[in-house]
Design an enzyme around this catalytic site. Structure first.
Site, PDB file in Angstrom:
ATOM      1  N   SER A 135       0.873  -1.164   0.000  1.00 15.89           N
ATOM      2  CA  SER A 135       0.000   0.000   0.000  1.00 15.89           C
ATOM      3  C   SER A 135       0.913   1.217   0.000  1.00 15.89           C
ATOM      4  O   SER A 135       1.731   1.373   0.901  1.00 15.89           O
ATOM      5  CB  SER A 135      -0.860  -0.023   1.272  1.00 15.89           C
ATOM      6  OG  SER A 135      -1.573   1.184   1.404  1.00 15.89           O
ATOM      7  N   LYS A 161      -1.081  -1.129  -4.456  1.00 14.00           N
ATOM      8  CA  LYS A 161      -2.275  -0.351  -4.113  1.00 14.00           C
ATOM      9  C   LYS A 161      -1.816   1.066  -3.828  1.00 14.00           C
ATOM     10  O   LYS A 161      -0.841   1.269  -3.104  1.00 14.00           O
ATOM     11  CB  LYS A 161      -2.942  -0.978  -2.877  1.00 14.00           C
ATOM     12  CG  LYS A 161      -3.775  -0.041  -2.014  1.00 14.00           C
ATOM     13  CD  LYS A 161      -4.453  -0.807  -0.893  1.00 14.00           C
ATOM     14  CE  LYS A 161      -4.580   0.024   0.371  1.00 14.00           C
ATOM     15  NZ  LYS A 161      -5.138  -0.751   1.506  1.00 14.00           N
ATOM     16  N   LYS A 163      -3.018   5.022  -2.627  1.00 15.92           N
ATOM     17  CA  LYS A 163      -4.052   5.810  -1.975  1.00 15.92           C
ATOM     18  C   LYS A 163      -4.520   6.889  -2.949  1.00 15.92           C
ATOM     19  O   LYS A 163      -3.702   7.472  -3.674  1.00 15.92           O
ATOM     20  CB  LYS A 163      -3.482   6.472  -0.720  1.00 15.92           C
ATOM     21  CG  LYS A 163      -3.093   5.465   0.370  1.00 15.92           C
ATOM     22  CD  LYS A 163      -4.326   4.854   0.998  1.00 15.92           C
ATOM     23  CE  LYS A 163      -3.948   3.959   2.168  1.00 15.92           C
ATOM     24  NZ  LYS A 163      -5.151   3.374   2.796  1.00 15.92           N
ATOM     25  N   ASP A 188      -7.192   2.830  -2.979  1.00 12.15           N
ATOM     26  CA  ASP A 188      -7.898   2.899  -1.695  1.00 12.15           C
ATOM     27  C   ASP A 188      -8.220   4.359  -1.403  1.00 12.15           C
ATOM     28  O   ASP A 188      -7.319   5.191  -1.284  1.00 12.15           O
ATOM     29  CB  ASP A 188      -7.004   2.308  -0.597  1.00 12.15           C
ATOM     30  CG  ASP A 188      -7.700   2.245   0.769  1.00 12.15           C
ATOM     31  OD1 ASP A 188      -8.858   2.693   0.878  1.00 12.15           O
ATOM     32  OD2 ASP A 188      -7.072   1.730   1.715  1.00 12.15           O
ATOM     33  N   GLU A 213     -11.034   0.397  -3.157  1.00 14.08           N
ATOM     34  CA  GLU A 213     -11.280   0.129  -1.734  1.00 14.08           C
ATOM     35  C   GLU A 213     -11.971   1.321  -1.074  1.00 14.08           C
ATOM     36  O   GLU A 213     -11.518   2.458  -1.204  1.00 14.08           O
ATOM     37  CB  GLU A 213      -9.930  -0.165  -1.078  1.00 14.08           C
ATOM     38  CG  GLU A 213      -9.999  -0.671   0.357  1.00 14.08           C
ATOM     39  CD  GLU A 213      -8.601  -1.024   0.887  1.00 14.08           C
ATOM     40  OE1 GLU A 213      -7.687  -1.296   0.081  1.00 14.08           O
ATOM     41  OE2 GLU A 213      -8.428  -1.003   2.111  1.00 14.08           O
ATOM     42  N   ASP A 238     -13.379  -1.909   3.421  1.00 15.80           N
ATOM     43  CA  ASP A 238     -12.421  -1.977   4.534  1.00 15.80           C
ATOM     44  C   ASP A 238     -13.146  -1.430   5.779  1.00 15.80           C
ATOM     45  O   ASP A 238     -13.769  -2.203   6.532  1.00 15.80           O
ATOM     46  CB  ASP A 238     -11.170  -1.161   4.158  1.00 15.80           C
ATOM     47  CG  ASP A 238     -10.166  -0.982   5.284  1.00 15.80           C
ATOM     48  OD1 ASP A 238     -10.444  -1.389   6.420  1.00 15.80           O
ATOM     49  OD2 ASP A 238      -9.081  -0.397   5.043  1.00 15.80           O
ATOM     50  N   LYS A 262      -9.109  -6.830   8.504  1.00 13.73           N
ATOM     51  CA  LYS A 262      -8.101  -6.348   9.449  1.00 13.73           C
ATOM     52  C   LYS A 262      -8.524  -6.846  10.810  1.00 13.73           C
ATOM     53  O   LYS A 262      -9.639  -6.541  11.268  1.00 13.73           O
ATOM     54  CB  LYS A 262      -8.052  -4.815   9.466  1.00 13.73           C
ATOM     55  CG  LYS A 262      -7.421  -4.201   8.234  1.00 13.73           C
ATOM     56  CD  LYS A 262      -7.376  -2.692   8.324  1.00 13.73           C
ATOM     57  CE  LYS A 262      -6.815  -2.115   7.038  1.00 13.73           C
ATOM     58  NZ  LYS A 262      -7.054  -0.657   6.951  1.00 13.73           N
ATOM     59  N   GLY A 290      -3.531  -3.946   6.417  1.00 18.52           N
ATOM     60  CA  GLY A 290      -2.499  -3.583   7.389  1.00 18.52           C
ATOM     61  C   GLY A 290      -2.805  -2.248   8.016  1.00 18.52           C
ATOM     62  O   GLY A 290      -3.595  -1.456   7.488  1.00 18.52           O
TER      63      GLY A 290
HETATM   64  O1  OSB Z   1      -6.952   1.883   4.663  1.00 18.04           O
HETATM   65  O2  OSB Z   1      -5.758   0.143   4.485  1.00 18.04           O
HETATM   66  C1  OSB Z   1      -5.937   1.279   4.948  1.00 18.04           C
HETATM   67  C2  OSB Z   1      -2.845   2.342   6.922  1.00 18.04           C
HETATM   68  C3  OSB Z   1      -3.417   3.005   7.980  1.00 18.04           C
HETATM   69  C4  OSB Z   1      -4.784   3.137   8.022  1.00 18.04           C
HETATM   70  C5  OSB Z   1      -5.582   2.606   6.993  1.00 18.04           C
HETATM   71  C6  OSB Z   1      -4.995   1.912   5.951  1.00 18.04           C
HETATM   72  C7  OSB Z   1      -3.609   1.811   5.897  1.00 18.04           C
HETATM   73  C8  OSB Z   1      -2.905   1.182   4.792  1.00 18.04           C
HETATM   74  C9  OSB Z   1      -1.507   0.696   5.090  1.00 18.04           C
HETATM   75  O3  OSB Z   1      -3.322   1.112   3.661  1.00 18.04           O
HETATM   76  C10 OSB Z   1      -1.365  -0.769   5.022  1.00 18.04           C
HETATM   77  C11 OSB Z   1      -0.016  -1.158   5.557  1.00 18.04           C
HETATM   78  O4  OSB Z   1       0.937  -1.100   4.784  1.00 18.04           O
HETATM   79  O5  OSB Z   1       0.088  -1.516   6.754  1.00 18.04           O
HETATM   80 MG    MG Z   2      -8.107   0.610   3.371  1.00 15.16          MG
END
Ligand code: OSB
Ligand code: MG
Length: 369
Positions: A135, A161, A163, A188, A213, A238, A262, A290
């Protein structure tokens, strides 16, 4: 196992590189760890609540407080046979799922040690190798993002992925697709769009994304179900999935075709397994999300990802992407083909680095029966 004491710790862990989502930028994690002490064993869990209540309503100060006042007292002095028994003992407290998960997962962690079985086996997993994606947050420039993607692809990661948010979406996705027409790519939004943006979200279709996402509100299924009917691209939920019941409701409504699991968001391993099983009943694949975890949470994510319906590459990646030094030994490493080899040994399969944890700890409290 008799729960004799519970230790809470806050660690200050600077990230190797900042992480930015549609709700903000993080430079360092305030990592909250819980340790359950029982019969000479130490079970560890990580509370993934954020520094601020932006991803969800939970945040570290609130989680710490609710554990001290309400959750830990429900476990202290009790004899518990398994992690499975923990949710019922914490059920009187509403919500606070990340706080509950930290405790429940610590009990599972201790149970796996007590039974000398690998944690992943105790959870019902079967994979010996898990598929990894990354991510990648919003960067200072498109060029910086493309550079990061290049590095991660060279490292072997199987899915990228990125953001997105209004103003950082169509143009940057277009640049990524132009450069890499065939990679597995998803985005995402962390709830950055509304139903006014449907035509805009339809412009994402040309990028052949594996999924979008959580495009809409963090607590919504209904408008996601309407959006999914207007998109070819799969929606992945999510934030909105907090339980197996949520998963059933969302999938019955057709609000998503993929679910991100998660363990903190759903309140612990028991509920994460239930979400996984519910999705499987609907023939919907899941993947492990994560929360920028330290090695404790990361090792737990590795164990969870071994369950059979974790069919898509997760956001569980190498320790070194986040930390100069991780608090477990060995660190989580990823192979050149983008996989993590699941440890064969008992328990979580990664040792805790007590001395490093001591150095990083900024707050500590031990609760006794
Ligand atoms: O939306 O998946 C998410 C990190 C913090 C809060 C929300 C998210 C995330 C990530 C990071 O996308 C995932 C990771 O590399 O741990
Ligand atoms: Mg997410």
């Amino acid at each position: 196992m008799k729960i004799e004491a519970i230790t809470l710790r806050e660690l200050n862990m600077p990230l190797v590189h900042f992480f930015e989502t549609s709700f903000g930028r993080t430079y360092a994690r305030r990592v909250m760890l819980v340790t359950v002490h029982s019969d000479g064993l130490e079970g560890w869990g990580e509370c993934v609540a954020g520094e601020q209540p932006y991803y969800s309503e939970e945040y570290i100060e609130g989680a710490w407080d609710v554990i001290v006042r309400y959750l830990a007292p429900s476990l202290l002095g009790r004899t518990i046979k398994s992690g499975r028994e923990t949710p019922a003992l914490l059920a009187k407290v509403r919500q606070h799922r990340m706080a509950k998960a930290a405790l429940e997962n610590a009990v599972w962690d201790a149970e796996a040690q007590e039974k000398t079985v690998p944690l992943w086996q105790l959870l019902g997993g079967e994979r010996r190798e898990i598929a990894c994606g990354v991510s990648i947050g919003i960067q200072d420039s498109h060029e910086q993002l493309l550079q990061k993607i290049e590095t991660e692809l060279a490292a072997g990661y199987q899915r990228i992925k990125v953001k997105v948010k209004p103003g950082w979406d169509v143009e940057v996705l277009g640049k990524i697709r132009k450069r890499w027409p065939d990679i597995l790519l998803s985005c995402d939004a962390n709830s950055a769009y509304t139903t006014n943006d449907v035509p805009h979200l339809q412009r994402f279709e040309e990028f052949k994304l594996l999924m979008i996402e959580q495009p809409l509100w963090s607590d919504d299924f209904y408008f996601h179900s309407k959006l999914q009917k207007q998109l070819q691209t799969a929606i992945c939920l999510d934030e909105a999935i907090r339980s197996a019941r949520d998963a059933a409701a969302a999938l019955e409504l057709g609000a998503a075709r993929i679910i991100n699991v998660k363990v903190g968001r759903v309140g612990g391993f028991s509920e994460a397994i239930a979400v996984h099983d519910t999705a499987a009943d609907f023939n919907v694949p899941v993947w492990c999300g994560g929360m920028l975890e330290s090695g404790i949470g990361r090792s737990h994510n590795v164990a969870l990802s071994t369950l059979s319906n974790f069919k898509l590459p997760g956001d569980v990646s190498a320790s070194k992407r986040y930390w100069k030094e991780d608090i477990i030994e060995p660190e989580v490493t990823v192979s050149a083909k983008g996989t993590i080899a699941v440890p064969a040994g008992p328990g979580r399969g990664y040792e805790v680095r007590n001395e490093l944890i001591r150095q990083l700890t900024v707050r500590e409290e031990t609760l006794k029966a």
